[in-house]
Design an enzyme around this catalytic site. Sequence first.
Site, PDB file in Angstrom:
ATOM      1  N   ASP A   1      -9.808   1.761  -4.163  1.00 38.72           N
ATOM      2  CA  ASP A   1      -8.790   1.697  -3.110  1.00 38.72           C
ATOM      3  C   ASP A   1      -7.975   2.987  -3.126  1.00 38.72           C
ATOM      4  O   ASP A   1      -8.508   4.064  -2.949  1.00 38.72           O
ATOM      5  CB  ASP A   1      -7.952   0.426  -3.309  1.00 38.72           C
ATOM      6  CG  ASP A   1      -7.241  -0.038  -2.050  1.00 38.72           C
ATOM      7  OD1 ASP A   1      -6.816   0.816  -1.250  1.00 38.72           O
ATOM      8  OD2 ASP A   1      -7.088  -1.256  -1.859  1.00 38.72           O
TER       9      ASP A   1
ATOM     10  N   ARG B   1      -7.576   0.275  13.166  1.00 40.45           N
ATOM     11  CA  ARG B   1      -6.234   0.643  12.711  1.00 40.45           C
ATOM     12  C   ARG B   1      -6.382   1.731  11.656  1.00 40.45           C
ATOM     13  O   ARG B   1      -7.430   1.881  11.035  1.00 40.45           O
ATOM     14  CB  ARG B   1      -5.480  -0.553  12.134  1.00 40.45           C
ATOM     15  CG  ARG B   1      -6.052  -1.095  10.825  1.00 40.45           C
ATOM     16  CD  ARG B   1      -5.021  -1.967  10.127  1.00 40.45           C
ATOM     17  NE  ARG B   1      -5.498  -2.678   8.967  1.00 40.45           N
ATOM     18  CZ  ARG B   1      -5.610  -2.171   7.736  1.00 40.45           C
ATOM     19  NH1 ARG B   1      -5.326  -0.912   7.496  1.00 40.45           N
ATOM     20  NH2 ARG B   1      -6.014  -2.936   6.731  1.00 40.45           N
TER      21      ARG B   1
ATOM     22  N   GLU C   1      -9.844  -6.070   9.593  1.00 40.67           N
ATOM     23  CA  GLU C   1     -10.642  -6.964   8.753  1.00 40.67           C
ATOM     24  C   GLU C   1     -10.673  -8.390   9.303  1.00 40.67           C
ATOM     25  O   GLU C   1      -9.682  -8.893   9.823  1.00 40.67           O
ATOM     26  CB  GLU C   1     -10.074  -6.977   7.330  1.00 40.67           C
ATOM     27  CG  GLU C   1     -10.229  -5.637   6.621  1.00 40.67           C
ATOM     28  CD  GLU C   1      -9.417  -5.550   5.354  1.00 40.67           C
ATOM     29  OE1 GLU C   1     -10.012  -5.333   4.292  1.00 40.67           O
ATOM     30  OE2 GLU C   1      -8.187  -5.689   5.432  1.00 40.67           O
TER      31      GLU C   1
ATOM     32  N   GLU D   1       0.828  -1.214   0.000  1.00 42.34           N
ATOM     33  CA  GLU D   1       0.000   0.000   0.000  1.00 42.34           C
ATOM     34  C   GLU D   1       0.857   1.256   0.000  1.00 42.34           C
ATOM     35  O   GLU D   1       2.063   1.192   0.225  1.00 42.34           O
ATOM     36  CB  GLU D   1      -0.918   0.038   1.239  1.00 42.34           C
ATOM     37  CG  GLU D   1      -2.343  -0.443   0.998  1.00 42.34           C
ATOM     38  CD  GLU D   1      -3.192   0.532   0.190  1.00 42.34           C
ATOM     39  OE1 GLU D   1      -2.679   1.571  -0.271  1.00 42.34           O
ATOM     40  OE2 GLU D   1      -4.383   0.228  -0.002  1.00 42.34           O
TER      41      GLU D   1
END
Length: 299
Positions: A204, A101, A121, A18
């Site tokens: 995203d 988070r 998740e 990411e």
Amino acid sequence: MSSVKIECVVSEGYGIGESPVWDEKESALLCVDITGRKVCRWSSLTKRVQAIAVDAPVSSVALQKSGDYVITLGTRFAALKWKEQLVTTITHVDKDKPNNRFNDGKVDPAGRYFAGTMAEEIRPAVLERHQGSLYTLFSDHSVVKHFDQVDISNGLDWSLDHKTFFYIDSLSYSVDAFDYDLQTGKIGNRRTIYRLEKEESIPDGMCIDTEGKLWVACYDGGRVIRLDPETGKRLQTVKLPVDKTTSCCFGGKDYSEMYVTSARDGMDKEWLSRQPQAGGVFKITGLGVKGVPPYPFAC
């Protein structure tokens, strides 16, 4: 349109790669592996990756004016001194939500660090909903919360005239815009500028090019799409050899290369055997557009 080329430049196989950011000073691409708990730096000169392990899921990294970096780590904003491999907490958020988070983050044109949170998740894109918030860290280390009830706080960027803030809450399947006040960092007047189509899947990470168009990585969609925020139309689709494309940024010496991170968490053996480059970082050339250099955190 020039011919588009896609090359896997980092094949480390990140769990959730990411937050790609170009560090011009180092001629290097920064990114994080959220579940792998590391901040990574790929040198375009040596083609090598260095990584610093951290003590919690690390979800975004940004440049700092001082030459070091800032990161979002668990529910902390933190400073990272690369040479010393030293992480120092700046401040905590969401203290009442131990299951949360941080997720994506980016620095605005005035040097403020915007980042949002989400619940951890259960499996990819499955989580307790409406647990996240969007925050800004100011240079004096004070924090402002803009709003809550967020599912998965994700892609963010600013228009070229700095009057609009673009934002993605992934499970809304849309790209939203806000009016933006550069002087104060305040946002308002939220509206949707693009709704993703079924095959594009989940929006995203995101970045902007020098023509003011947005590029959005589509998680489970295996592509980045180029959008016109004025008309709400999709202009271009670039498909990648992996499904879980997570974020994108421009880099290279003239910001004409696009870098795309990806994930492999949640993929079984059969899926991984079909997509061995899952979790890699890809370089796209030949897009015919350039990006905007990242802004450093003003501290």
